[in-house]
Design a protein around this motif. Structure first.
Motif, short mmCIF file in Angstrom:
data_model
loop_
_atom_site.label_atom_id
_atom_site.label_comp_id
_atom_site.label_asym_id
_atom_site.label_seq_id
_atom_site.Cartn_x
_atom_site.Cartn_y
_atom_site.Cartn_z
N UNK B 17 -0.52 -0.73 -3.33
CA UNK B 17 -0.84 0.58 -2.96
C UNK B 17 -1.95 0.48 -2.81
N UNK B 18 -2.95 -0.01 -3.57
CA UNK B 18 -4.43 0.18 -3.29
C UNK B 18 -4.71 -0.04 -2.51
N UNK B 19 -3.80 -1.29 -1.80
CA UNK B 19 -4.37 -1.87 -0.25
C UNK B 19 -4.11 -0.61 0.81
N UNK B 20 -3.23 -0.74 0.76
CA UNK B 20 -2.64 0.29 1.75
C UNK B 20 -3.31 1.46 1.88
N UNK B 25 -5.26 4.25 5.09
CA UNK B 25 -6.03 5.50 5.23
C UNK B 25 -7.35 5.90 4.45
N UNK B 26 -8.05 4.75 4.42
CA UNK B 26 -9.48 4.80 3.86
C UNK B 26 -9.45 5.76 2.74
N UNK B 27 -8.89 5.63 1.57
CA UNK B 27 -8.63 6.72 0.66
C UNK B 27 -8.00 5.47 -0.67
N UNK B 28 -9.49 5.07 -1.35
CA UNK B 28 -9.56 4.35 -2.69
C UNK B 28 -9.06 4.77 -3.51
N UNK B 29 -8.27 4.29 -4.80
CA UNK B 29 -7.64 5.03 -5.40
C UNK B 29 -8.19 4.10 -6.71
N UNK B 30 -8.30 2.63 -6.32
CA UNK B 30 -9.12 1.65 -7.26
C UNK B 30 -9.51 1.79 -8.87
N UNK B 31 -10.28 2.68 -8.54
CA UNK B 31 -11.35 3.23 -9.85
C UNK B 31 -11.19 4.53 -10.20
N UNK B 32 -9.69 4.84 -10.06
CA UNK B 32 -8.83 5.75 -10.77
C UNK B 32 -8.67 5.15 -12.11
N UNK B 33 -8.12 6.52 -13.29
CA UNK B 33 -8.54 5.35 -14.73
C UNK B 33 -6.39 5.49 -14.74
N UNK B 34 -6.36 3.70 -14.53
CA UNK B 34 -4.99 3.65 -14.05
C UNK B 34 -4.19 3.97 -15.54
N UNK B 35 -3.18 4.36 -17.16
CA UNK B 35 -3.08 5.19 -17.37
C UNK B 35 -2.41 6.73 -16.44
N UNK B 36 -3.01 7.08 -16.25
CA UNK B 36 -2.91 8.48 -15.78
C UNK B 36 -2.50 7.88 -14.66
#
Lengths: 193, 277
Positions: B17-20, B25-36
């Protein structure tokens, strides 16, 4: 950033209507444990931003606080979930808050907290579910049970509002059923495992 | 009957998911707090009856038009008029006097969602005699939320709460002064948005686009890891003029943010800070 805080045992308490007095009594009586963090998730009015920590009264040496977002989880502390936020445990050893939709009309939600502990694969934890007038927490406690954590449920006949413990018991038989006056004993037993 | 089960999110599918999101789409979710983030993803999967994150990943890959809807679902839109009234009271009493004498008042609402926060600000500025010199910039990653914000129309069931919050912040001011009921909606007066520009902007990946006297970023940082919080707060502080004001959520903390050294506390309980001169 990597935190090495996961050696702390998380003892989680969930409750709603009718749970305030049993939880306050537990907090006042529970002997201090340096390697244990107690996390209390209690439904409350969203407007009650202040005063819950003070309302808990004295303790046996625990530090009692409402965690901010990203507060590091430490032993010897009792954390009270703040009003109008979900409280989650992150794998790296700190709390996160969220304002996601209420679960069972509740924010904080007990389910959200307990499921986060399972999701974080926290090494050592146990949870007890007390009196309440809805079924929040039942599913989360079941998830904890299935993941191998210690679980306990207040006897519905002992609970001021039996809906919440009954909802859990309709899903599974926990490791312990308890009456409110034995909650400290149940916690100490869980810690001894 | 229990219907609580959210689909579980295996780490491998989350990595995909992070990679896609990053490569497509140039959106980086890798540093979103994982639990939420995991919980939020689980909620989206359940809402769309998708049994696994890999199915969502496939949809994101094959249907780019699905992105806007997905962003609308994954971002959290909980907000309300004058949410946390005491924070708005503190802003008016402690921050506005510091800003009132400035020649202009540029205000950036970061993560404005469906717009209630910027309406609250417009009302507060009106009642404080500051609206005429204010320019408000309302940004969010979620295009659908921004479109909704520009309509300034909300479900009528919120009227009681909004009236109550307004009374707590501006006693004696009726909600009817700024909003009317029409066809089951509570519609705010268009004049409140006259000085507001709504702009799609991703605070995680994009730079600030201006300089501001006041920046509000409330209950957005909670979705980020400490590392990302540090990066984002640095951007926010960079965008403030010396002496400018930063307001974050009342349970958010700058503990992990190096840029906090460039701020002094104006009201620690309500999390209102001032950039050092």
């Amino acid at each position: 950033m990597i935190f090495q805080r996961r050696d702390v045992y998380l003892w989680l308490l969930g409750g709603s209507a009718g749970s305030f007095n049993p939880i306050r009594r537990f907090i006042q009586q529970m002997p201090f444990q340096v390697h244990v963090a107690i996390v209390v998730c209690m439904h409350r009015l969203r407007s009650l931003r202040m005063g819950m920590v003070e309302a808990m009264g004295g303790t046996q040496g625990w530090v009692v606080l409402e965690p901010d977002d990203k507060t590091i989880i430490q032993g010897g502390h009792i954390y009270i979930a703040p009003a109008d936020y979900h409280l989650l445990v992150e794998p790296e050893g700190y709390f996160s808050l969220s304002v996601d939709e209420p679960v069972h009309f509740s924010r904080p939600s007990i389910d959200v907290l307990l499921e986060a502990v399972v999701g974080a694969r926290w090494p050592r934890a146990g949870a007890a579910l007390l009196s309440g007038a809805n079924k929040d927490g039942a599913w989360g406690l079941y998830r904890m049970y299935r993941a191998g954590y210690f679980t306990a449920v207040q006897e519905p006949s002992d609970a001021e509002m039996p809906t919440m413990p009954q909802a859990a018991l309709s899903l599974f038989e926990p490791h312990r059923r308890f009456t409110a006056d034995r909650l400290v004993e149940v916690c100490l037993y869980a810690l001894s495992l | 009957m229990f219907n609580e089960a959210l689909p579980e999110i295996p780490d491998g599918e989350l990595e995909r998911f992070f990679q896609i999101m990053l490569t497509q789409y140039g959106m980086d979710f890798r540093e979103y707090a994982p639990a939420s983030l995991k919980r939020r993803l689980g909620t989206v999967l359940k809402r769309y009856s998708l049994s696994s994150l890999s199915l969502l990943n496939q949809r994101l890959l094959s249907q780019p038009e699905y992105l806007d809807l997905f962003i609308n679902e994954i971002t959290v839109s909980t907000t309300e008029l004058f949410r946390d009234p005491s924070a708005w009271v503190a802003l008016r009493q402690q921050a506005f006097p510091l800003l009132a004498g400035l020649p202009q008042l540029r205000i950036w609402h970061v993560g404005v969602s469906t717009g209630e926060e910027v309406l609250s600000m417009a009302i507060l500025l009106q009642e404080s005699g500051l609206y005429a010199k204010a320019q408000l910039f309302a940004t969010d990653i979620d295009q659908r939320a921004l479109e909704q914000a520009q309509k300034a129309a909300y479900p009528l069931r919120l009227k009681g709460l909004y009236q109550q919050n307004l009374q707590a912040v501006l006693p004696g001011i009726p909600l009817a002064k700024y909003a009317r009921e029409e066809e089951g909606k509570l519609i705010f007066h268009p004049s409140l948005l006259e000085r507001v520009r709504f702009i799609r902007h991703n605070i995680v990946s994009e730079s600030p686009f201006g300089e501001y006297e006041l920046v509000l970023c409330r209950n957005l940082l909670i979705y980020f890891t400490p590392t990302l919080q540090d990066k984002v707060v640095t951007k926010l502080v960079d965008s403030l003029i010396p002496g400018g004001i930063l307001m974050i959520g009342t349970k958010e903390s700058l503990f992990w943010c190096k840029a906090a050294k460039r701020l002094t506390s104006l009201n620690e309980i309500e999390r209102i800070y001032r950039k050092r001169l």
